[in-house]
Scaffold this active site. Structure first.
Site, short mmCIF file in Angstrom:
data_model
loop_
_atom_site.label_atom_id
_atom_site.label_comp_id
_atom_site.label_asym_id
_atom_site.label_seq_id
_atom_site.Cartn_x
_atom_site.Cartn_y
_atom_site.Cartn_z
CE LYS A 158 -4.19 -0.77 2.48
NZ LYS A 158 -4.87 -0.85 3.78
CD GLU A 200 -2.64 -3.26 5.56
OE1 GLU A 200 -2.31 -2.47 6.46
OE2 GLU A 200 -3.78 -3.25 5.06
CG HIS A 208 -14.49 -0.66 4.56
ND1 HIS A 208 -13.31 -0.13 4.09
CD2 HIS A 208 -15.10 0.36 5.23
CE1 HIS A 208 -13.22 1.14 4.46
NE2 HIS A 208 -14.30 1.46 5.14
NE ARG A 291 -11.30 11.98 2.65
CZ ARG A 291 -12.00 10.87 2.49
NH1 ARG A 291 -13.29 10.88 2.73
NH2 ARG A 291 -11.45 9.74 2.09
#
Ligand code: ADP
Length: 446
Positions: A158, A200, A208, A291
């Site tokens: 990632k 990872e 999720h 955000r």
């Protein structure tokens, strides 16, 4: 409270912020690029300022252009929305250096949580389980191999500064790890201006689940329950719902507490999201989004809290108006992201003129959209044209209501993914709440 706020964004989220400002009696000034000139939503603001041509780099991502607009408009705060400059610490710093409040957390907090490696370290420090992997960014091949051998294949590479589900690569063995590392670095540099990567464990088809948090500038942080965002196409969310069908009241308390603890440990204020992957019954932290998120309205529908108004209040220095025990989750909400993309051509964006836009209505339906009949969808930006939301007393009611609302929705002139949504909300696994992040890609391959 602020008197005048600049909205440094476009489309549905710009309109959403205009509406919140109007209800709070705040004047709104919206920026727009030449590609968005003439869009109807711009008329809803008190003022609209052109900040450059279509390409984002010269308009919505141009810090000098946006700061000039803020100065000309004489605003006292900037709302960045999501995407574009929303998590850009440098932009927040420039705003504040010009005595314009940036509606978001502190610069240091944005930096800390925006760097995924640092965010993982903060989660560990707050006692939250993370997905097993490298402690910080991975420098060389040796280090990556060591991590992969420790956690076991498959692993996920990632980008430290990544976002939007982009820049991730799965490796199943040493050879693919090493070759994918090089590509991932190059992609990360191009997409995010930072080649740093980390490694990872790749969890097979997790769910999720993310927790909405809200903090004020006086140290109070609360959570507003979770959202389930496992209906994804290529790691990008397509449908979100709240509460998650997989989360029990006990789990909700646990992840809620964990999210609040993390928020407090980094001095979080404003609206934020702590994202987790749920594998079996175990939660693993993945990242913090500093955000407002696209899917925030599902939380609004089940808590009755207007998150954008709260962002404005928190940024203006007001105290949190409710305690954790006053936040009640009631009913069930679902959001379908309606995108202008062509299902027959592998969902490529389908910009152009919307010749007809009929929004659904009736009980429990909310449509957040800047699109109207005759609206021009420019090719420059995200292809989302509407967020179709429903609320029901139960999940079953929300699903039947969404079927009805999707049938009422009619968009002509451009291709959309409405048909895909109609299919998903009739799928037996979706209806049972029995799905994970692999669900949609599998459905599309059959
Ligand atoms: P981004 O910031 O680019 O959105 P995230 O870290 O939020 O990236 O991950 C986006 C999605 O990618 C997740 O919702 C999940 O589907 C998938 N994903 C991320 N990390 C893992 C992992 N370790 N194992 C399996 N899937 C993952």
């Amino acid at each position: 409270m602020f008197q005048r706020v600049l909205i440094a964004n476009r489309g549905e989220i710009a309109l959403r912020i205009i509406r919140a400002c109007t209800e709070l009696d705040i004047e709104s000034v919206v920026v727009f690029s030449k590609a968005d000139a003439g869009a109807k939503y711009l008329e809803q603001a008190d003022e609209a300022i052109c900040i450059g041509p279509g390409p984002s780099a010269q308009s919505y991502l141009s810090i000098p252009n946006i700061i000039s607009a803020a100065e000309i408009a004489d605003v006292d705060a900037v709302h960045p929305g999501y995407g574009f400059l929303a998590e850009n610490a440098h932009f927040a710093e420039v705003c504040r250096a010009n005595n314009i409040e940036f509606i978001g957390p502190d610069v240091d907090t944005i930096r800390r949580v925006g760097d995924k490696a640092q965010a993982r370290a903060a989660a560990i420090a707050a006692g939250i389980p993370i997905v097993d992997g490298s402690e910080g960014p991975v420098e060389g091949d040796e280090e990556a191999l060591e991590v992969a051998h420790r956690v076991g294949y498959p692993v996920l590479i990632k980008a430290v500064s990544g976002g939007g589900g982009r820049g991730m690569r799965v490796a199943h063995n040493d050879i693919s790890l090493i070759s994918n590392m090089a590509t991932a670095r190059t992609e990360a540099e191009v997409a995010f201006g930072d080649p740093s990567i980390y490694v990872e464990k790749y969890l097979e088809n997790p769910r999720h689940v993310e927790v909405q948090i809200l903090g004020d500038k006086h140290g109070n942080v609360v959570h507003l329950g979770e959202r389930e965002c496992s209906v994804q196409r290529r790691h990008q969310k397509v449908i979100e719902e709240a509460p998650s069908p997989a989360v029990t009241p006990d789990m909700r308390k646990k992840i809620g507490r964990a999210a609040v603890k993390l928020g407090k440990s980094v001095g979080y204020h404003g609206a934020g999201t702590v994202e987790f992957l749920l594998a079996g019954k175990k939660f693993h932290f993945i990242e913090v989004n500093a955000r407002i998120q696209v899917e925030h309205p599902v939380t609004e529908l089940i808590t009755g809290v207007d998150l954008i108004k709260e962002q404005l209040r928190m940024a203006a220095g007001e105290q949190m108006r409710f305690s954790q025990s006053q936040i009640r989750i009631k009913g069930h909400a679902i959001e379908c992201r309606i995108n202008a993309e062509d299902p027959d051509r592998n969902f490529v964006p389908s910009p152009g003129r919307v010749t007809r836009f009929d929004a659904p209505g009736g009980p429990g339906v909310r449509v957040d959209s800047h699109v109207t009949t005759d609206h021009w969808i420019p090719p420059n930006y995200d292809s989302m044209v509407a967020k179709l939301l429903v609320r029901g007393d139960t999940r079953d009611e929300a699903i039947t209501r969404m079927r009805r609302a999707l049938d009422e929705l009619n968009i002509e002139g451009v291709a959309t993914n409405t048909g895909l949504h109609r299919r998903i909300v009739r799928n037996a696994y979706f209806v049972q709440g029995d799905y994970n992040t692999g669900f949609l890609d599998e459905l599309l391959s059959t």
